[in-house]
Design a protein around this motif. Structure first.
Motif, short mmCIF file in Angstrom:
data_model
loop_
_atom_site.label_atom_id
_atom_site.label_comp_id
_atom_site.label_asym_id
_atom_site.label_seq_id
_atom_site.Cartn_x
_atom_site.Cartn_y
_atom_site.Cartn_z
N THR A 24 90.79 -14.06 32.72
CA THR A 24 89.79 -15.13 32.47
C THR A 24 89.89 -15.99 33.71
N HIS A 39 93.54 -20.05 28.52
CA HIS A 39 94.50 -19.76 27.54
C HIS A 39 94.36 -18.06 27.30
N SER A 41 92.96 -14.98 25.69
CA SER A 41 91.69 -14.79 25.06
C SER A 41 91.97 -14.11 23.81
N ASP A 80 84.62 -10.36 30.37
CA ASP A 80 86.14 -10.43 30.15
C ASP A 80 86.51 -9.92 28.86
MG MG Z 1 91.97 -14.10 29.03
#
Ligand code: MG
Ligand code: GTP
Length: 255
Positions: A24, A39, A41, A80
Motif C-alpha cells: 500500500t 494501515h 489493508s 493492491d
Molecule cells: Mg496494504
C-alpha cells in the motif's frame, strides 16, 4: 470496492505479498508522488496511474513524446491486495479472473525475510502464487487473457540495515520454496488426497511447482511455464528518500 473512475481494460499490475511488505505504501507513492502512512489493508484497492516520465514503455521505444499512442502506452492500473492470510482470496481471484494482468509485483520486506518466520510466510505465499501461474499456463485452453505473466519480487525496505541484499533474498526464497514444495507434496500423500494409480501421478503433476525431481527449486524453472521471475531491491521509505527505480524499469519493460 473499486474506485469508479478506474478503467479495467488497462494493463494491470497486481501488488501481492505478505502483510507489512509495503504494497500500500508503494501504491500511495505511485498515486500521490509522496509517502503517506498506511494501515494494514482489508480490501483490494485499484488506482489508475502512469509510468513516470523517466521511463519508456517497451512498446513505445520508437514513438516520440507527445504522440497520443505514446501517452496511452504509459497508462496502467495498480491493484493492491491485502496480505493477511485470511484475505488472500482477493489476490487469487484477480489472478484467475483478470484478463489484463500484465505482471505481478510480489512485495517483500527484505528485513523480515532475514528471519525464519518472515521467510517461511513469504515463501508459502510466493509458492502459491507461482503455482497458480503455472496452473494458469498449463490449463491455458480455458483461461482468458495472456497466459504468460512475469513476476517481480520487489525486495523492499533496503533502507533498513537488517535488510538482506537482493541476491540473498533470492537464494533464501528459493531454498524456503523448496521446503514448501516438499512439504506440500508430502502433506498431500499423507492426507490421502492423491488416490492411487494414474490419478496419483496426475495429482502430483498438477500440484508440483516447477520441474519434477527432488532437487531444489530455482526461479529459473518458472520460465518453462512462461513466468520470468526477477528480484530487484528498493525502498519506498527511508532517510535518504525513496528508491523504486528498478521496479518502474521492470514495469516499463512489461508495457
Ligand atoms: Mg496494504
Ligand atoms: P498489508 O496491507 O497488511 O498486506 O501490508 P502492506 O504490504 O500494504 O504494507 P504497508 O504498505 O502498509 O507497509 C507496512 C509498513 O511498512 C508501514 O508502516 C510502512 O510505512 C512501512 N514501509 C513500507 N515501505 C517501507 C520501506 O521501504 N522502508 C521502511 N523502513 N518501511 C517501509
Amino acid at each position: 470496492l473499486y474506485r469508479k473512475t478506474v478503467s479495467t481494460a488497462l494493463p494491470t499490475f497486481l501488488l501481492i505479498g505478505p502483510s507489512g511488505g509495503g504494497k500500500t505504501a508503494l501504491l500511495t507513492l505511485a498515486e500521490r508522488k509522496a509517502v503517506v502512512p498506511t494501515h494494514t489493508s482489508t480490501s483490494p484497492l485499484a488506482i489508475e496511474t502512469q509510468l513516470p516520465e523517466d521511463y519508456t514503455p517497451s512498446s513505445a521505444h520508437y514513438r516520440s513524446a507527445g504522440d497520443p499512442s505514446y501517452e496511452r502506452a504509459r497508462r496502467l492500473l495498480l491493484l493492491d491486495t491485502p496480505g493477511h492470510g485470511k484475505l488472500r482470496h482477493y489476490a487469487t481471484k484477480q489472478l484467475i479472473e483478470s484478463k489484463n494482468v500484465r505482471g505481478i509485483i510480489f512485495v517483500v520486506d527484505a528485513a523480515s525475510v532475514a528471519e525464519e518466520v518472515g521467510l517461511s510466510e513469504a515463501a508459502e505465499y510466493l509458492h502459491d502464487v507461482l503455482l497458480a501461474l503455472q496452473k494458469r499456463y498449463t490449463g491455458a485452453k480455458t483461461s482468458k487473457g495472456p497466459k504468460e505473466i512475469p513476476v517481480l519480487i520487489a525486495a523492499n525496505k533496503m533502507d533498513l540495515f537488517t535488510a538482506l541484499p537482493p541476491h540473498l533474498v533470492e537464494i533464501q526464497l528459493e531454498k524456503a520454496i523448496s521446503e514448501v514444495r516438499k512439504n506440500r507434496a508430502k502433506g498431500l500423500k499423507d492426507s490421502g488426497v492423491a488416490l492411487g494409480g494414474e490419478d496419483e501421478e496426475l495429482e502430483e503433476e498438477r500440484e508440483w511447482l516447477g520441474e519434477g525431481g527432488e532437487g531444489s527449486f530455482k526461479f529459473r524453472q518458472m520460465e518453462e511455464v512462461g513466468t520470468g521471475v526477477i528480484v530487484k531491491a528498493g525502498n519506498v521509505l527511508g532517510a535518504d528518500g525513496t528508491d523504486v527505480k528498478g521496479w518502474w524499469e521492470w514495469v516499463a519493460d512489461q508495457l
